[in-house]
Design an enzyme around this catalytic site. Structure first.
Site, short mmCIF file in Angstrom:
data_model
loop_
_atom_site.label_atom_id
_atom_site.label_comp_id
_atom_site.label_asym_id
_atom_site.label_seq_id
_atom_site.Cartn_x
_atom_site.Cartn_y
_atom_site.Cartn_z
N SER A 116 0.85 -1.20 0.00
CA SER A 116 0.00 0.00 0.00
C SER A 116 0.88 1.25 0.00
O SER A 116 1.71 1.44 -0.90
CB SER A 116 -0.96 -0.04 1.20
OG SER A 116 -1.96 0.95 1.08
N GLU A 212 -1.91 -2.59 -8.23
CA GLU A 212 -3.16 -2.75 -7.49
C GLU A 212 -3.47 -1.40 -6.85
O GLU A 212 -2.66 -0.49 -6.86
CB GLU A 212 -3.03 -3.85 -6.44
CG GLU A 212 -1.99 -3.59 -5.36
CD GLU A 212 -2.55 -2.90 -4.13
OE1 GLU A 212 -3.73 -3.11 -3.79
OE2 GLU A 212 -1.81 -2.12 -3.50
N HIS A 277 -4.72 -5.19 -1.55
CA HIS A 277 -5.74 -4.95 -0.53
C HIS A 277 -6.88 -5.96 -0.67
O HIS A 277 -7.99 -5.62 -1.07
CB HIS A 277 -6.29 -3.53 -0.66
CG HIS A 277 -5.31 -2.45 -0.41
ND1 HIS A 277 -4.38 -2.06 -1.35
CD2 HIS A 277 -5.10 -1.67 0.67
CE1 HIS A 277 -3.65 -1.07 -0.86
NE2 HIS A 277 -4.07 -0.82 0.37
#
Length: 307
Positions: A116, A212, A277
């Protein structure tokens, strides 16, 4: 793009430091994550400021200087074998230029894990330290403490990386074909935000790019991809792996965008690779030579992620 230096795998009793370079960390989730690590016969130590809150900006886990100091001290501690991020959120960009990269390089290679917002640090570790890192679940992440699959894949990568040399997609090829290259990537929005910053990678040429994101509208994902395209950052990329798009629009809306933006690159694009995620997220090593088979939905590493 060349393969990067692989750190040594972990062994029972290894000391792992948990740091919080980004957002604030819920104490109960941190304790649950530490219990998992202890169950693996690891010795987790929590950096001094992991549970801090910034006095003015509640989205940060403490001040920039304290978060940077925790990361650097953990990395430079010869007794620490691995550094695990507690969670993402936002804030890694604010610490990247506060780190003493020469001192961290001198401390030698060790395992680094996160995803992330930690994408910023994956890029910095690759460019400034030339080091393989692990894009994987974080110690206080709900997707880690609640998911046996995520735990087991990370554990295997840390202790027995030869057993997880092939990662398998749950989906179909967006663009068919096979390609060889070196893995890199992370959160799409963070890769776009990193453009032009000190020490940033100049492009993904020769790479197998993993992408992502979370909580983004279609037009914003379009913006990030278009920014990377306009900057020439995607020129020479060998292949693309798509992970999760949690809290983003449904696949029937995103798939046409991803095909329209990535298809003209003329390289294989594989979807639904199960990293990022999402529940049961796989750990993907960055900086390792590999082969992508988009038709079979596999990524096969030339060598284990860790020595």
């Amino acid at each position: 793009m060349t393969e990067l230096t692989r750190p040594e795998r972990l062994a029972p009793g290894a000391r792992v430091a948990v740091v919080a370079p980004s957002g604030p960390v819920p104490e109960e989730r941190l304790q649950a994550g530490l219990d998992v690590l202890r169950g693996w016969d690891l010795d987790p130590v929590v950096a001094p400021h992991v549970l801090d809150r910034h006095p003015r900006f509640p989205y940060l886990a403490g001040t920039d200087t304290d978060r940077a100091a925790d990361l650097q001290a953990a990395w430079c501690d010869p007794a620490v074998d691995a550094v695990l991020c507690a969670r993402g959120g936002y804030g890694a960009q604010r610490v990247a230029d506060l780190l003493d990269w020469e001192a961290m390089r001198a401390a030698g290679p060790k395992v680094f894990v996160g995803f992330s917002d930690i994408t910023t640090l994956h890029e910095a570790f690759a460019v400034r330290l030339g080091l393989v890192t692990l894009h994987g679940p974080m110690a206080a992440g709900i997707d880690f403490v609640k998911s046996a699959r995520a735990q087991e894949h990370l554990r295997a990568t840390l202790f027995a990386p030869e057993t997880v040399r092939t990662l398998t997609s749950g989906g179909t090829a967006l663009v068919p074909g096979t390609a060889r290259g070196t893995t890199l990537g992370g959160c799409l929005s963070l890769l776009a935000a990193d453009l032009g910053t000190p020490g940033a990678r100049t492009g993904a040429a020769g790479g197998l790019l993993c992408l992502e994101d979370v909580g983004e509208e279609t037009y914003r994902l379009d913006r990030y991809l278009t920014q990377l395209l306009r900057a020439g950052w995607l020129q020479g990329v060998r292949g693309v792996l798509l992970g999760s798009w949690e809290q983003c629009p449904p696949a029937d809306e995103l798939r046409p965008l991803l095909a329209e933006r990535l298809g003209p690159l003329g390289v294989p694009v594989a979807a639904d690779f199960g990293f990022g995620h999402c529940a049961g997220a796989l750990t993907v090593p960055f900086g390792v030579a590999a082969e992508l088979d988009a038709d079979a939905g596999t990524l096969t590493l030339d060598r284990p992620a860790l020595r």
